[in-house]
Write an enzyme that holds these catalytic residues in place. Structure first.
Site, PDB file in Angstrom:
ATOM      1  CB  SER A   1      42.111   6.379   1.262  1.00  0.00           C
ATOM      2  OG  SER A   1      41.939   7.154   2.334  1.00  0.00           O
TER       3      SER A   1
ATOM      4  CD  GLU B   1      48.391  12.604  10.024  1.00  0.00           C
ATOM      5  OE1 GLU B   1      48.042  11.828   9.019  1.00  0.00           O
ATOM      6  OE2 GLU B   1      49.378  12.283  10.714  1.00  0.00           O
TER       7      GLU B   1
ATOM      8  CB  SER C   1      47.655  13.795   6.599  1.00  0.00           C
ATOM      9  OG  SER C   1      46.833  12.533   6.896  1.00  0.00           O
TER      10      SER C   1
END
EC number: 6.3.2.4
Length: 366
Positions: free
Chosen positions: A324, A15, A189
């Site tokens: 996000s 990530e 993720s």
């Protein structure tokens, strides 16, 4: 007097890129009237670099990424030092560290343990919550202990998959069936996660997931809505309005999160008031189940057929990119991005002050 805050990003993780994007958003938004902001990038080898352009240089692979620095885990002299310390350079003083390191070696309690050893303030969950939140198998065991409803699942070690794959396939097919999801236990993720609708896809899903972790979680798949709630606090905890993910792909995989423009976030989620209260109450219970502090995002599965709510996972260091869910949910709840960051920093400082009350040597009884 301004406080010096060090935002740490990158890292040795799948990530890495997401971390850089989150960190850039945070660096841009931190209140400059309150903070002097330093940016520290950790490259894929694990080396630490300091500089205002470190994020962009890491993205482009432009070495040197900045000034080479080291973290001192010495509570009598904590902070950062530059590479050339022979000339008697003093450590760079930091008031609070803000790790924005998604995934292994950053979100799993490792860097949190480094901060604890140095006895310095830092943002986010501590060692225990970070480690438990990263390991989906341990997380699920804690959720079960707290009475949080979950879908059926299996935990499979890489060694067993490699030595007895026929038995593993049989276990999955008899106990979970298709469709199912195969996930690395210690990754975020949606990296390494695959949906399997048949045996061939199950084999491919396992072969992909074992590249990322020695422990895998396999979960039963159902027809769901994906609901998320943001959590903020230490001992006193608040939950945001819920949001809903409408993924561009069949499920909310890595590309749907960060590349597909047609994934949609419904904020607030179209839910009945009773359902909103259920999601918020379960999110706070999940946060407390892992002994969370600072911030987390809790993800749920809402069965479209039965209306049952299942907890999926807790993310102790959620993404902070411009798209996000974590900051967007708080913005919809009434806390703008910049204020949210300041509150999160304050929670980290408050937790550090609280910990300083703990005795480090045996004391006589009162």
């Amino acid at each position: 007097m301004k406080q010096t805050i060090a935002v740490i990003c990158g890292g040795r993780s799948g990530e890495h890129e997401v971390s850089l994007t989150s960190a850039q958003s945070i660096v841009n938004a931190l209140d400059r009237s309150r903070f002097n902001v330093l940016t520290i990038g950790i490259d894929r080898r694990g080396a630490w670099w300091l500089g205002p352009e470190v994020i962009e240089k890491l993205r482009k692979g432009q070495q040197p990424y900045g000034r080479r620095v080291y973290f001192l885990p010495d509570p009598t002299c904590p902070g950062l030092v530059e590479e050339n310390i022979a000339g008697g350079q003093q450590p760079i003083p930091i008031d609070v560290f803000f790790p924005v390191l998604h995934g292994p070696n950053g979100e799993d309690g490792t860097i949190q343990g480094l901060f604890e050893t140095a006895n310095v303030p830092y943002v986010g969950c501590g060692v225990l919550a970070s480690a438990c939140g990263m390991d989906k198998a341990i997380m699920k065991a804690l959720f079960a202990q707290s009475g949080l409803r979950q879908l059926p699942y299996l935990v499979v070690l890489r060694s067993r998959w490699e030595s007895a794959r026929d038995q593993v396939i049989g276990d999955v097919e008899s106990r979970l069936g298709y469709p199912c999801f195969v996930k690395p236990a210690n990754m975020g993720s949606s990296v390494g996660i695959s949906k399997a609708a048949n045996r061939a896809e199950l084999v491919a899903a396992f072969d992909d997931a074992v590249r990322y972790d020695r422990k895998l979680v396999v979960e039963k798949g159902i027809n769901v809505r994906e609901i998320e709630v943001s959590v903020l606090g230490n001992d006193e905890v608040a939950a945001s309005v819920p949001g809903e993910i409408v993924p561009a792909h069949e499920f909310y995989d890595y590309d749907a999160k960060y590349a597909a423009a047609d994934s949609r976030l419904l904020i607030p989620a179209p839910l009945a008031a009773d359902d909103v209260a259920t999601f918020q109450e379960m999110a706070i219970r999940a946060f407390r189940a892992v002994d969370g502090s600072g911030l987390s995002r809790v993800d749920f599965l809402f069965d479209k057929d039965s209306g049952e709510v299942y907890i999926n996972e807790i993310n102790t260091l959620p993404g902070f990119t411009s798209i996000s869910m974590y900051p967007k949910l708080w913005e919809a709840t009434g806390i703008p991005y910049e204020e949210l960051l300041s509150r999160i920093v304050d929670l980290g400082l408050a937790r550090h002050r609280e910990k300083q009350r703990n005795a480090t040597e045996r004391l006589p009884r009162l």
